[in-house]
Write an enzyme that holds these catalytic residues in place. Structure first.
Site, PDB file in Angstrom:
ATOM      1  N   LYS A   1      50.614  27.686  19.393  1.00 20.60           N
ATOM      2  CA  LYS A   1      49.239  27.495  19.852  1.00 20.60           C
ATOM      3  C   LYS A   1      48.914  28.337  21.092  1.00 20.60           C
ATOM      4  CE  LYS A   1      48.713  22.808  17.927  1.00 20.60           C
ATOM      5  NZ  LYS A   1      48.238  21.431  18.221  1.00 20.60           N
TER       6      LYS A   1
ATOM      7  N   TYR B   1      41.180  22.540  10.526  1.00 15.70           N
ATOM      8  CA  TYR B   1      41.257  21.159  11.024  1.00 15.70           C
ATOM      9  C   TYR B   1      40.192  20.250  10.406  1.00 15.70           C
ATOM     10  CZ  TYR B   1      44.827  22.129  14.578  1.00 15.70           C
ATOM     11  OH  TYR B   1      46.000  22.427  15.222  1.00 15.70           O
TER      12      TYR B   1
ATOM     13  N   ASN C   1      49.662  21.317  23.091  1.00 12.53           N
ATOM     14  CA  ASN C   1      51.001  20.829  22.763  1.00 12.53           C
ATOM     15  C   ASN C   1      51.829  21.846  21.984  1.00 12.53           C
ATOM     16  OD1 ASN C   1      49.736  20.541  20.318  1.00 12.53           O
ATOM     17  ND2 ASN C   1      50.170  18.355  20.073  1.00 12.53           N
TER      18      ASN C   1
ATOM     19  N   HIS D   1      51.841  23.532  16.075  1.00 11.85           N
ATOM     20  CA  HIS D   1      51.384  22.747  14.931  1.00 11.85           C
ATOM     21  C   HIS D   1      52.452  22.845  13.858  1.00 11.85           C
ATOM     22  CE1 HIS D   1      49.091  21.401  11.430  1.00 11.85           C
ATOM     23  NE2 HIS D   1      49.637  22.435  10.806  1.00 11.85           N
TER      24      HIS D   1
ATOM     25  N   GLU E   1      48.108  24.856   3.759  1.00 14.43           N
ATOM     26  CA  GLU E   1      47.991  25.562   5.042  1.00 14.43           C
ATOM     27  C   GLU E   1      48.558  26.974   4.959  1.00 14.43           C
ATOM     28  OE1 GLU E   1      48.074  21.413   7.656  1.00 14.43           O
ATOM     29  OE2 GLU E   1      49.738  22.828   7.869  1.00 14.43           O
TER      30      GLU E   1
HETATM   31  P1  RTP Z   1      49.669  19.046  14.555  1.00 14.10           P
HETATM   32  O1  RTP Z   1      48.797  18.603  13.392  1.00 14.10           O
HETATM   33  O2  RTP Z   1      48.976  19.993  15.484  1.00 14.10           O
HETATM   34  O3  RTP Z   1      51.013  19.510  14.138  1.00 14.10           O
HETATM   35  O4  RTP Z   1      49.969  17.786  15.461  1.00 14.10           O
HETATM   36  P2  RTP Z   1      50.169  16.308  15.049  1.00 14.10           P
HETATM   37  O5  RTP Z   1      50.255  16.159  13.565  1.00 14.10           O
HETATM   38  O6  RTP Z   1      51.303  15.847  15.890  1.00 14.10           O
HETATM   39  O7  RTP Z   1      48.828  15.659  15.557  1.00 14.10           O
HETATM   40  P3  RTP Z   1      47.469  15.329  14.766  1.00 14.10           P
HETATM   41  O8  RTP Z   1      47.238  13.867  14.860  1.00 14.10           O
HETATM   42  O9  RTP Z   1      47.465  15.986  13.425  1.00 14.10           O
HETATM   43  O10 RTP Z   1      46.413  16.037  15.714  1.00 14.10           O
HETATM   44  C1  RTP Z   1      46.191  17.416  15.609  1.00 14.10           C
HETATM   45  C2  RTP Z   1      46.124  18.012  16.991  1.00 14.10           C
HETATM   46  O11 RTP Z   1      44.976  17.515  17.675  1.00 14.10           O
HETATM   47  C3  RTP Z   1      45.254  17.423  19.061  1.00 14.10           C
HETATM   48  N1  RTP Z   1      45.035  16.056  19.493  1.00 14.10           N
HETATM   49  N2  RTP Z   1      44.336  15.755  20.553  1.00 14.10           N
HETATM   50  N3  RTP Z   1      43.001  14.388  22.608  1.00 14.10           N
HETATM   51  C4  RTP Z   1      43.666  13.688  21.692  1.00 14.10           C
HETATM   52  O12 RTP Z   1      43.743  12.482  21.704  1.00 14.10           O
HETATM   53  C5  RTP Z   1      44.342  14.427  20.637  1.00 14.10           C
HETATM   54  N4  RTP Z   1      45.035  13.895  19.637  1.00 14.10           N
HETATM   55  C6  RTP Z   1      45.475  14.932  18.900  1.00 14.10           C
HETATM   56  C7  RTP Z   1      46.688  17.840  19.277  1.00 14.10           C
HETATM   57  O13 RTP Z   1      46.695  19.219  19.660  1.00 14.10           O
HETATM   58  C8  RTP Z   1      47.313  17.659  17.906  1.00 14.10           C
HETATM   59  O14 RTP Z   1      48.413  18.506  17.751  1.00 14.10           O
HETATM   60 MG    MG Z   2      48.804  16.961  12.173  1.00 15.44          MG
END
Ligand code: RTP
Ligand code: MG
Length: 140
Positions: A11, A51, A114, A117, A128
């Protein structure tokens, strides 16, 4: 266990801090092989499309703005049980909750910035990968 593929994004917080090598090194040490990689600067439309599953979430607008705030490196990773293997080395979404030794614990700045992804299922990995790569660009 079968060799499968997953999709990864390094990222903008990581490209800004010149950590693409550090992240890739951790992926490789975890048993994943980079079989496709390119550095791109996503358009807003591209990030919104990627997204789309999160479009009703309160953080959607900020997430899209962050993902287009700088270049990213999109990658296809191959390895035994690649999706789960990658999720394990990535660590929890919020770096504060991530285990020691994971990419997010060692390198991430915040729940949004973070660092990586990773696809969350084989089905989403295929979707994807196809969103960013032609099959001819993937060399196993
Ligand atoms: P990713 O999809 O990026 O691998 O991460 P993830 O599954 O761990 O998290 P996901 O729930 O799919 O959320 C996608 C991305 O959105 C951002 N996020 N921001 N501000 C917030 O509360 C929040 N929650 C999620 C993060 O960058 C996350 O990786
Ligand atoms: Mg995710």
């Amino acid at each position: 266990m079968a060799v499968t593929r997953t999709f990864s994004i390094i990222k903008p917080d990581a490209t800004r801090r010149n950590l693409t090598g550090a992240v890739t090194n951790m992926l490789e040490k975890a048993g994943l092989r980079v079989v496709a990689s390119k550095r791109i600067h996503m358009t807003k439309e591209q990030a919104e499309g990627f997204y789309a599953v999160h479009k009703e979430r309160p953080f959607f607008g900020e997430l899209v703005d962050f993902m287009i705030s700088g270049p990213v490196v999109v990658q296809v990773l191959e390895g035994e049980d690649a999706v789960a293997r990658n999720r394990k080395i990535m660590g929890a979404t919020n770096p504060a909750d991530a285990d020691q030794g994971t990419i997010r614990k060692e390198l991430a700045e915040s729940i949004e910035a973070n660092t990586v992804h990773g696809s969350d299922s084989d089905e989403n990995a295929a979707i994807e990968i196809a969103y960013f790569f032609d099959e001819s660009e993937i060399v196993g």
